[in-house]
Write a protein that holds these residues in place. Sequence first.
Motif, PDB file in Angstrom:
ATOM      1  N   ALA A  52       0.823  -1.205   0.000  1.00 22.43           N
ATOM      2  CA  ALA A  52       0.000   0.000   0.000  1.00 22.43           C
ATOM      3  C   ALA A  52       0.856   1.253   0.000  1.00 22.43           C
ATOM      4  CB  ALA A  52      -0.903   0.006   1.230  1.00 22.43           C
ATOM      5  N   MET A  53       0.355   2.301  -0.670  1.00 23.71           N
ATOM      6  CA  MET A  53       1.115   3.558  -0.697  1.00 23.71           C
ATOM      7  C   MET A  53       0.210   4.770  -0.751  1.00 23.71           C
ATOM      8  SD  MET A  53       2.652   4.057  -4.556  1.00 23.71           S
ATOM      9  CE  MET A  53       3.043   5.796  -4.469  1.00 23.71           C
ATOM     10  N   THR A  54       0.783   5.914  -0.419  1.00 24.82           N
ATOM     11  CA  THR A  54       0.117   7.198  -0.588  1.00 24.82           C
ATOM     12  C   THR A  54       1.166   8.201  -1.054  1.00 24.82           C
ATOM     13  OG1 THR A  54      -1.264   8.898   0.455  1.00 24.82           O
ATOM     14  CG2 THR A  54       0.481   7.955   1.810  1.00 24.82           C
ATOM     15  N   SER A  55       0.714   9.332  -1.545  1.00 21.96           N
ATOM     16  CA  SER A  55       1.661  10.374  -1.951  1.00 21.96           C
ATOM     17  C   SER A  55       1.034  11.727  -1.686  1.00 21.96           C
ATOM     18  CB  SER A  55       2.003  10.239  -3.440  1.00 21.96           C
ATOM     19  OG  SER A  55       0.857  10.501  -4.226  1.00 21.96           O
ATOM     20  N   SER A  56       1.896  12.729  -1.557  1.00 21.57           N
ATOM     21  CA  SER A  56       1.420  14.092  -1.365  1.00 21.57           C
ATOM     22  C   SER A  56       2.606  15.027  -1.533  1.00 21.57           C
ATOM     23  CB  SER A  56       0.779  14.240   0.020  1.00 21.57           C
ATOM     24  OG  SER A  56       0.136  15.493   0.122  1.00 21.57           O
ATOM     25  N   SER A  57       2.408  16.281  -1.202  1.00 19.69           N
ATOM     26  CA  SER A  57       3.507  17.236  -1.165  1.00 19.69           C
ATOM     27  C   SER A  57       3.503  17.866   0.223  1.00 19.69           C
ATOM     28  CB  SER A  57       3.321  18.292  -2.255  1.00 19.69           C
ATOM     29  OG  SER A  57       4.353  19.254  -2.168  1.00 19.69           O
ATOM     30  N   SER A  58       4.584  18.495   0.558  1.00 20.54           N
ATOM     31  CA  SER A  58       4.911  18.929   1.927  1.00 20.54           C
ATOM     32  C   SER A  58       3.752  19.191   2.915  1.00 20.54           C
ATOM     33  CB  SER A  58       5.824  20.131   1.845  1.00 20.54           C
ATOM     34  OG  SER A  58       6.917  19.818   0.994  1.00 20.54           O
ATOM     35  N   PRO A  59       2.840  20.162   2.639  1.00 21.47           N
ATOM     36  CA  PRO A  59       1.779  20.415   3.638  1.00 21.47           C
ATOM     37  C   PRO A  59       0.920  19.174   3.864  1.00 21.47           C
ATOM     38  CG  PRO A  59       1.813  22.138   1.964  1.00 21.47           C
ATOM     39  CD  PRO A  59       2.711  21.043   1.470  1.00 21.47           C
ATOM     40  N   GLY A  60       0.679  18.427   2.797  1.00 25.85           N
ATOM     41  CA  GLY A  60      -0.116  17.207   2.897  1.00 25.85           C
ATOM     42  C   GLY A  60       0.612  16.116   3.656  1.00 25.85           C
ATOM     43  N   ILE A  61       1.939  16.074   3.511  1.00 26.74           N
ATOM     44  CA  ILE A  61       2.738  15.074   4.229  1.00 26.74           C
ATOM     45  C   ILE A  61       2.726  15.381   5.728  1.00 26.74           C
ATOM     46  CG2 ILE A  61       5.083  14.158   4.539  1.00 26.74           C
ATOM     47  CD1 ILE A  61       3.811  13.057   2.036  1.00 26.74           C
ATOM     48  N   SER A  62       2.718  16.677   6.070  1.00 25.13           N
ATOM     49  CA  SER A  62       2.614  17.034   7.494  1.00 25.13           C
ATOM     50  C   SER A  62       1.337  16.449   8.084  1.00 25.13           C
ATOM     51  CB  SER A  62       2.596  18.561   7.661  1.00 25.13           C
ATOM     52  OG  SER A  62       3.848  19.091   7.320  1.00 25.13           O
ATOM     53  N   LEU A  63       0.253  16.518   7.325  1.00 22.14           N
ATOM     54  CA  LEU A  63      -1.023  15.988   7.809  1.00 22.14           C
ATOM     55  C   LEU A  63      -0.979  14.472   8.021  1.00 22.14           C
ATOM     56  CD1 LEU A  63      -3.386  18.082   5.527  1.00 22.14           C
ATOM     57  CD2 LEU A  63      -3.293  18.183   8.012  1.00 22.14           C
ATOM     58  N   LYS A  64      -0.115  13.799   7.295  1.00 26.14           N
ATOM     59  CA  LYS A  64      -0.052  12.339   7.371  1.00 26.14           C
ATOM     60  C   LYS A  64       0.799  11.821   8.528  1.00 26.14           C
ATOM     61  CE  LYS A  64      -0.405  11.747   2.338  1.00 26.14           C
ATOM     62  NZ  LYS A  64      -1.770  11.246   2.113  1.00 26.14           N
ATOM     63  N   GLN A  65       1.457  12.716   9.249  1.00 27.17           N
ATOM     64  CA  GLN A  65       2.462  12.256  10.214  1.00 27.17           C
ATOM     65  C   GLN A  65       1.897  11.361  11.310  1.00 27.17           C
ATOM     66  OE1 GLN A  65       5.624  12.370   9.722  1.00 27.17           O
ATOM     67  NE2 GLN A  65       5.422  13.628   7.905  1.00 27.17           N
ATOM     68  N   GLU A  66       0.693  11.662  11.772  1.00 30.56           N
ATOM     69  CA  GLU A  66       0.101  10.822  12.815  1.00 30.56           C
ATOM     70  C   GLU A  66      -0.010   9.380  12.311  1.00 30.56           C
ATOM     71  OE1 GLU A  66      -3.933  11.036  15.454  1.00 30.56           O
ATOM     72  OE2 GLU A  66      -4.167  10.824  13.314  1.00 30.56           O
ATOM     73  N   GLY A  67      -0.511   9.241  11.098  1.00 29.32           N
ATOM     74  CA  GLY A  67      -0.687   7.906  10.518  1.00 29.32           C
ATOM     75  C   GLY A  67       0.643   7.188  10.326  1.00 29.32           C
ATOM     76  N   ILE A  68       1.660   7.927   9.902  1.00 24.97           N
ATOM     77  CA  ILE A  68       2.972   7.308   9.683  1.00 24.97           C
ATOM     78  C   ILE A  68       3.531   6.792  11.009  1.00 24.97           C
ATOM     79  CG2 ILE A  68       5.352   7.693   8.879  1.00 24.97           C
ATOM     80  CD1 ILE A  68       4.192   9.831   6.950  1.00 24.97           C
ATOM     81  N   SER A  69       3.359   7.580  12.072  1.00 29.13           N
ATOM     82  CA  SER A  69       3.811   7.151  13.396  1.00 29.13           C
ATOM     83  C   SER A  69       3.072   5.874  13.827  1.00 29.13           C
ATOM     84  CB  SER A  69       3.578   8.284  14.404  1.00 29.13           C
ATOM     85  OG  SER A  69       3.784   7.823  15.719  1.00 29.13           O
ATOM     86  N   TYR A  70       1.771   5.804  13.589  1.00 31.95           N
ATOM     87  CA  TYR A  70       0.985   4.606  13.938  1.00 31.95           C
ATOM     88  C   TYR A  70       1.463   3.397  13.147  1.00 31.95           C
ATOM     89  CZ  TYR A  70      -2.586   6.939  16.783  1.00 31.95           C
ATOM     90  OH  TYR A  70      -3.253   7.613  17.787  1.00 31.95           O
ATOM     91  N   ILE A  71       1.749   3.611  11.853  1.00 35.49           N
ATOM     92  CA  ILE A  71       2.210   2.507  10.991  1.00 35.49           C
ATOM     93  C   ILE A  71       3.563   1.996  11.498  1.00 35.49           C
ATOM     94  CG2 ILE A  71       3.065   1.973   8.664  1.00 35.49           C
ATOM     95  CD1 ILE A  71       0.828   3.904   7.619  1.00 35.49           C
ATOM     96  N   ALA A  72       4.442   2.951  11.856  1.00 34.81           N
ATOM     97  CA  ALA A  72       5.747   2.559  12.398  1.00 34.81           C
ATOM     98  C   ALA A  72       5.562   1.802  13.706  1.00 34.81           C
ATOM     99  CB  ALA A  72       6.614   3.794  12.614  1.00 34.81           C
ATOM    100  N   GLY A  73       4.645   2.281  14.563  1.00 33.11           N
ATOM    101  CA  GLY A  73       4.385   1.648  15.854  1.00 33.11           C
ATOM    102  C   GLY A  73       3.799   0.252  15.703  1.00 33.11           C
ATOM    103  N   ALA A  74       2.937   0.086  14.711  1.00 30.84           N
ATOM    104  CA  ALA A  74       2.300  -1.216  14.493  1.00 30.84           C
ATOM    105  C   ALA A  74       3.192  -2.144  13.670  1.00 30.84           C
ATOM    106  CB  ALA A  74       0.953  -1.010  13.794  1.00 30.84           C
ATOM    107  N   GLN A  75       4.361  -1.657  13.284  1.00 29.66           N
ATOM    108  CA  GLN A  75       5.309  -2.432  12.460  1.00 29.66           C
ATOM    109  C   GLN A  75       4.651  -2.964  11.189  1.00 29.66           C
ATOM    110  OE1 GLN A  75       8.713  -4.355  14.082  1.00 29.66           O
ATOM    111  NE2 GLN A  75       7.655  -4.588  16.039  1.00 29.66           N
ATOM    112  N   LEU A  76       4.132  -2.041  10.398  1.00 30.29           N
ATOM    113  CA  LEU A  76       3.540  -2.398   9.118  1.00 30.29           C
ATOM    114  C   LEU A  76       4.324  -1.733   7.993  1.00 30.29           C
ATOM    115  CD1 LEU A  76      -0.241  -1.924   9.972  1.00 30.29           C
ATOM    116  CD2 LEU A  76       0.972  -4.098   9.665  1.00 30.29           C
ATOM    117  N   PRO A  77       4.414  -2.382   6.834  1.00 30.58           N
ATOM    118  CA  PRO A  77       5.079  -1.740   5.701  1.00 30.58           C
ATOM    119  C   PRO A  77       4.151  -0.755   5.005  1.00 30.58           C
ATOM    120  CG  PRO A  77       4.360  -3.961   5.103  1.00 30.58           C
ATOM    121  CD  PRO A  77       3.969  -3.758   6.545  1.00 30.58           C
ATOM    122  N   ALA A  78       4.690   0.342   4.503  1.00 33.30           N
ATOM    123  CA  ALA A  78       3.918   1.287   3.694  1.00 33.30           C
ATOM    124  C   ALA A  78       4.908   2.168   2.957  1.00 33.30           C
ATOM    125  CB  ALA A  78       3.013   2.140   4.564  1.00 33.30           C
TER     126      ALA A  78
END
Lengths: 161, 355
Positions: B77-103
């Motif tokens: 699975a993947m997503t893409s964005s540009s800087s302001p949008g990537i800032s919005l994704k940070q919570e999700g990225i932290s959760y994915i890292a915490g749950a040890q899932l690839p993305a």
Amino acid sequence: MLAGKIMAEAAMQEGRYVTWLPAYGPEVRGGTAFCMVIISDSEIGSPYIGEADTLIILNGLSFQKFKCRVKKNGLIIANSSFDLEDDPQNARVLRYPFTDLALKQGNIKVANMIALGSYLGQKGTVATKTIFETIRRMAPAGKKELIKINKQAFMQGLRLA
Amino acid sequence: MINNLKRVLMTGNEAIAEGAIQAGCGFYAGYPITPQNELIAYMAAHLADSGGVFIQAESELAAINMVFGASACGVRAMTSSSSPGISLKQEGISYIAGAQLPAVIVNVMRGGPGLGNIWPSQADYFQATRGGGHGDYRSIVLAPSTVQECYECMPLAFSLADQYRMPAIILSDGMLGQMMEPVLMRSHKPLAISHKPKWALGNSKGRSPNVAKSFYLREGDLEKVNLLLQKKYKTIEAKEQRYQGQYLDDAKVVLVAYGTMARIIKSITHKLRGQGKKVGLLRPITLWPFPVQAFERLALGKMAKKFLVVEMSAGQMLEDVKLVINGRSAVGFLGRLGGGMPSEEEIIKNITSLL
């Protein structure tokens, strides 16, 4: 934008290194637009062009904006169907009424192909045969009738040179 | 497997999308933003044809959490964005890292901070390499520098993300995303997606249920998870450093740059070498893990005396270079901010002053 894309695509088919960089700012939502094309025999660093070897300019506003962005003794090919400011010094300027010529051909949209033809008539950067192949390949399915008029326009440009 | 090679003129954004599809990406969710719109548009047009699922989400937050869900089910699975949008994704990225899932997360960087502008920038280096979200986590960060590399880094990003079960970030920028260059392409047939991973959610008949979570309330549990993550990061730091070197053997000045900046520096280096000037280029391909081994070799070697870091930022990668060099050589910096890019003349002037 399309003329630049066709030239870049054709040069790629001839085995050259190419880059194509579009204007992607507010320009694309109306107003003037531009693209920067580099064709080279070696790897290309920046796709951005500070001063160009050649400028192909299709309207008066862009002439005003870009006419100074040409190298010393460079070439400017400009669309004289629009009011253009005076020529810059130290550049060779060729003026042709691309829009009027396109209207005579029956489609205002092919002004860019006439301009591209006139440029390649001067410079011969890529072969006409490759341009024709590229136009054929890039024409959207179901709009193949556009191939003929674009080729015609290109040939007319080539003869201007 | 490589057959039917052909050259296609495409933008960096499209090359990333095509690379992802060919890498077996089965799920994409995203929300439009300039200068990465060609990526989401390409996915919208082509992912479904390859058997994947495309969703234009209602927001960046929704998109990253959809990726979280798809990944938990064992889909690439993947997503893409540009800087302001990537800032919005940070919570999700932290959760994915915490749950040890690839993305895989693609950031086509633009000028910041805030809404900034739409011009190319490299000011999200800290955000990508230091985590960005909360908690002690890392993401693998890859920095392509040509449109060809945009295409090629996607299979690598997916396989590293899978192997280590963690987020992999592609750090591109507006210039690389928008420009067209020829891409030498493999056959259009996507990679066969391997069997469902053992950890993935799904029908648990005959086995104990799998859980994807980042929430550990029992005393000591979260520390254990963190220690496991850190052990994984140590392995990656040891095994996955990638870089490209050019003229390093006898360089007196080593230029350090990545992405768009690196391709510009590369041509300048060629030019200066033609004039007999002893300059070289060290281009990190993995920004995390940072290729410290390459710098160590140079710092210990006899020739490289000075480093010049060139970025489209106020000096972010500069800190990683200084950390590894640790005072053993001079480290200079040249940068432009807010969507600006150092010009060739500016760069050459700076190099010459060091020679």
